[in-house]
Design a protein around this motif. Structure first.
Motif, PDB file in Angstrom:
ATOM      1  N   ARG A 135      37.569 -42.169   1.721  1.00 23.50           N
ATOM      2  CA  ARG A 135      37.006 -43.434   0.338  1.00 23.50           C
ATOM      3  C   ARG A 135      37.684 -44.199   0.899  1.00 23.50           C
ATOM      4  NH1 ARG A 135      32.411 -46.279  -1.282  1.00 23.50           N
ATOM      5  NH2 ARG A 135      33.281 -47.666  -2.806  1.00 23.50           N
ATOM      6  N   LEU A 136      39.505 -43.893   0.902  1.00 20.65           N
ATOM      7  CA  LEU A 136      40.189 -45.323   1.136  1.00 20.65           C
ATOM      8  C   LEU A 136      40.228 -45.239   2.663  1.00 20.65           C
ATOM      9  CD1 LEU A 136      42.563 -46.460   0.495  1.00 20.65           C
ATOM     10  CD2 LEU A 136      43.178 -44.166   0.372  1.00 20.65           C
ATOM     11  N   ARG A 142      36.126 -50.157   7.739  1.00 15.80           N
ATOM     12  CA  ARG A 142      35.192 -51.701   7.232  1.00 15.80           C
ATOM     13  C   ARG A 142      35.965 -53.239   7.316  1.00 15.80           C
ATOM     14  NH1 ARG A 142      30.644 -52.388   2.593  1.00 15.80           N
ATOM     15  NH2 ARG A 142      32.764 -52.731   1.210  1.00 15.80           N
ATOM     16  N   ARG A 143      37.542 -53.149   6.224  1.00 21.56           N
ATOM     17  CA  ARG A 143      37.958 -53.923   6.588  1.00 21.56           C
ATOM     18  C   ARG A 143      38.734 -54.697   7.658  1.00 21.56           C
ATOM     19  NH1 ARG A 143      41.196 -55.484   1.136  1.00 21.56           N
ATOM     20  NH2 ARG A 143      39.364 -55.068   0.017  1.00 21.56           N
ATOM     21  N   LEU A 144      38.703 -54.049   8.161  1.00 25.08           N
ATOM     22  CA  LEU A 144      39.680 -53.786   9.366  1.00 25.08           C
ATOM     23  C   LEU A 144      38.533 -54.091  10.793  1.00 25.08           C
ATOM     24  CD1 LEU A 144      42.605 -51.504   9.396  1.00 25.08           C
ATOM     25  CD2 LEU A 144      42.633 -54.019   9.496  1.00 25.08           C
ATOM     26  N   ALA A 145      37.594 -53.825  11.057  1.00 23.72           N
ATOM     27  CA  ALA A 145      37.039 -54.165  11.539  1.00 23.72           C
ATOM     28  C   ALA A 145      35.941 -55.285  11.420  1.00 23.72           C
ATOM     29  CB  ALA A 145      35.292 -52.949  11.722  1.00 23.72           C
ATOM     30  N   LEU A 220      29.772 -45.335   1.303  1.00 25.64           N
ATOM     31  CA  LEU A 220      29.610 -46.062   3.110  1.00 25.64           C
ATOM     32  C   LEU A 220      29.872 -45.268   3.421  1.00 25.64           C
ATOM     33  CD1 LEU A 220      33.286 -48.031   1.753  1.00 25.64           C
ATOM     34  CD2 LEU A 220      30.950 -49.172   2.262  1.00 25.64           C
ATOM     35  N   SER A 221      29.161 -45.116   4.223  1.00 22.13           N
ATOM     36  CA  SER A 221      28.871 -44.176   6.055  1.00 22.13           C
ATOM     37  C   SER A 221      30.146 -44.336   6.572  1.00 22.13           C
ATOM     38  CB  SER A 221      27.155 -43.861   6.575  1.00 22.13           C
ATOM     39  OG  SER A 221      26.386 -44.520   5.853  1.00 22.13           O
ATOM     40  N   LEU A 222      30.686 -43.395   6.506  1.00 19.56           N
ATOM     41  CA  LEU A 222      31.383 -43.025   7.676  1.00 19.56           C
ATOM     42  C   LEU A 222      32.036 -41.856   8.313  1.00 19.56           C
ATOM     43  CD1 LEU A 222      34.588 -43.333   7.514  1.00 19.56           C
ATOM     44  CD2 LEU A 222      35.022 -41.534   5.553  1.00 19.56           C
ATOM     45  N   ASP A 223      31.869 -41.987  10.290  1.00 20.40           N
ATOM     46  CA  ASP A 223      32.655 -41.148  10.834  1.00 20.40           C
ATOM     47  C   ASP A 223      33.330 -40.371  10.825  1.00 20.40           C
ATOM     48  OD1 ASP A 223      29.853 -41.866  11.790  1.00 20.40           O
ATOM     49  OD2 ASP A 223      30.393 -43.230  13.332  1.00 20.40           O
ATOM     50  N   VAL A 224      33.007 -38.897  11.106  1.00 22.35           N
ATOM     51  CA  VAL A 224      34.197 -38.224  11.002  1.00 22.35           C
ATOM     52  C   VAL A 224      34.368 -37.115  11.552  1.00 22.35           C
ATOM     53  CG1 VAL A 224      35.538 -36.645   9.272  1.00 22.35           C
ATOM     54  CG2 VAL A 224      34.179 -37.985   8.172  1.00 22.35           C
ATOM     55  N   TYR A 225      35.325 -37.278  12.764  1.00 18.25           N
ATOM     56  CA  TYR A 225      35.642 -36.636  14.119  1.00 18.25           C
ATOM     57  C   TYR A 225      36.487 -35.631  13.396  1.00 18.25           C
ATOM     58  CZ  TYR A 225      34.174 -40.362  17.072  1.00 18.25           C
ATOM     59  OH  TYR A 225      33.272 -40.981  17.622  1.00 18.25           O
ATOM     60  N   THR A 226      35.981 -33.821  13.737  1.00 16.54           N
ATOM     61  CA  THR A 226      36.430 -32.480  12.501  1.00 16.54           C
ATOM     62  C   THR A 226      36.767 -31.985  13.669  1.00 16.54           C
ATOM     63  OG1 THR A 226      34.985 -33.218  10.671  1.00 16.54           O
ATOM     64  CG2 THR A 226      36.169 -30.573  11.730  1.00 16.54           C
ATOM     65  N   GLN A 304      28.822 -37.452   9.994  1.00 17.35           N
ATOM     66  CA  GLN A 304      28.829 -38.700   9.400  1.00 17.35           C
ATOM     67  C   GLN A 304      28.291 -37.811   7.934  1.00 17.35           C
ATOM     68  OE1 GLN A 304      24.908 -41.875   9.008  1.00 17.35           O
ATOM     69  NE2 GLN A 304      26.825 -42.614  10.010  1.00 17.35           N
ATOM     70  N   ARG A 305      29.197 -38.846   7.219  1.00 16.35           N
ATOM     71  CA  ARG A 305      29.457 -38.255   5.973  1.00 16.35           C
ATOM     72  C   ARG A 305      29.339 -39.552   4.787  1.00 16.35           C
ATOM     73  NH1 ARG A 305      34.271 -34.704   4.288  1.00 16.35           N
ATOM     74  NH2 ARG A 305      34.187 -34.903   2.419  1.00 16.35           N
ATOM     75  N   GLN A 306      29.112 -39.428   3.455  1.00 17.23           N
ATOM     76  CA  GLN A 306      29.736 -40.496   2.802  1.00 17.23           C
ATOM     77  C   GLN A 306      30.432 -40.765   1.979  1.00 17.23           C
ATOM     78  OE1 GLN A 306      25.996 -42.347   2.513  1.00 17.23           O
ATOM     79  NE2 GLN A 306      25.674 -41.214   4.625  1.00 17.23           N
ATOM     80  N   ALA A 307      30.892 -41.974   1.753  1.00 20.85           N
ATOM     81  CA  ALA A 307      32.227 -42.630   1.224  1.00 20.85           C
ATOM     82  C   ALA A 307      32.296 -43.398  -0.023  1.00 20.85           C
ATOM     83  CB  ALA A 307      33.630 -42.341   1.819  1.00 20.85           C
TER      84      ALA A 307
END
Length: 307
Positions: A135-136, A142-145, A220-226, A304-307
């Motif tokens: 979440r952080l 989001r803030r930087l974008a 928030l939706s977050l793209d995560v590269y695992t 994509q995960r929820q954060a």
């Protein structure tokens, strides 16, 4: 926002660490700037400690002095005084200063600054699962974008090791790596330096807001590269390096790879195509520090995960 599961209400102690690898100078000079001007990183209710992890390797201009410091923090290694390589001794010192590793750690959050020669852009690296960190990172992205001068940041996830993680950030309750590239080992790039600094200060701002109960309520939706695989170099006839990473792939970090795409090229010019799963994302492509591990590139799956 309510506290997330298993997350205490406050982040009181934060360590900003550079020089875990002595030739990754972005983090070294960033932390030195924070040491010279601690007001940059002061936040209400938080004790922020800037630290150069491996001063000896920095002074020598080397990644390490014989042992990777960022692989020296497994609990069993920290508990073994007979391990006497310089970085193993230094790991125990850092653990005493910032830890001890485990639930009684003095440090709530570590930001560990790294850089890569591969064209990785700016990444927040998370090992395993930590909902608070995801979440952080989502809030920071989001803030930087949305800033008047947007900054793109990705979230990269390393799978949790079979045992406990041997990485320096693992001695805190929450450990986040900052990875930026491309930059050659032992060099500086002003644009990359200031991008990394913006990310670091934004993360500190968001942690302070969390402590004040000011995080937004929405999901928030977050793209995560695992990371899901590493690809070795094909072996040469003499057992040594047999090929090079194809130049098209070096220029296509974080672009999905498909079967048949050029992957390696031999010293005779013969091209070896990729033959694996479609749609994975190559990362750490042709990373010099991975050569000793015989890793030509890593592959990550985007979800994509929820954060």
């Amino acid at each position: 926002m309510p506290a997330l599961p298993d997350t205490p209400d406050f982040i009181r102690s934060v360590a900003l660490v550079g020089g875990t690898h002595g030739d990754e100078l972005t983090g070294v000079h960033l932390v030195r700037a924070f040491l010279r001007n601690p007001r940059l990183v002061e936040r209400p209710g938080m004790n922020v400690t800037p630290l150069i992890a491996n001063e000896a390797a920095v002074a020598a201009g080397r990644r390490d002095l014989g042992h990777d410091l960022n692989r020296a923090f497994a609990a069993a290694d920290l508990a073994n005084p007979e391990l006497d390589a310089y970085e193993q001794v230094r790991a125990r010192q850092i653990n005493a200063l910032l830890g001890p590793k485990g639930p009684s750690s003095k440090t709530d959050l570590i930001l560990d600054f790294h850089s890569a020669a591969s064209d990785m852009g700016l990444n927040c690296n998370i090992t395993g699962e930590d909902p608070w960190l995801f979440r952080l990172v989502a809030l920071a992205i989001r803030r930087l974008a949305e800033h008047t001068e947007p900054l793109a940041v990705r979230c990269y996830q390393f799978p949790a090791p079979a045992g406990d993680a041997p990485y320096l950030p693992s001695i805190a309750r929450h450990g986040l790596g900052i990875e930026v590239g491309p930059i050659a080992p032992g060099s500086m790039n002003a644009e990359i330096y200031f991008r990394t600094r913006r990310l670091a200060l934004t993360l500190l701002d968001l942690v302070a807001e969390y402590n004040q109960g000011a995080w937004p309520d929405e999901t928030l939706s977050l793209d995560v590269y695992t990371q899901v695989a590493t690809i070795p170099f094909p072996e040469g006839d003499d057992g040594g390096l047999g090929t090079m990473v194809h130049p098209e792939r070096i220029r296509a970090v974080y672009e999905p790879i498909l079967p048949g795409d050029p992957l390696f090229v031999g010293f005779d010019g013969a091209v070896i195509p990729y033959g694996g799963e479609a749609g994975l994302f190559p990362t750490f492509v042709n990373e010099p520090s991975y050569y000793p591990k015989n890793i030509a590139l890593c592959l990550a799956r985007r979800t994509q995960r929820q954060a």
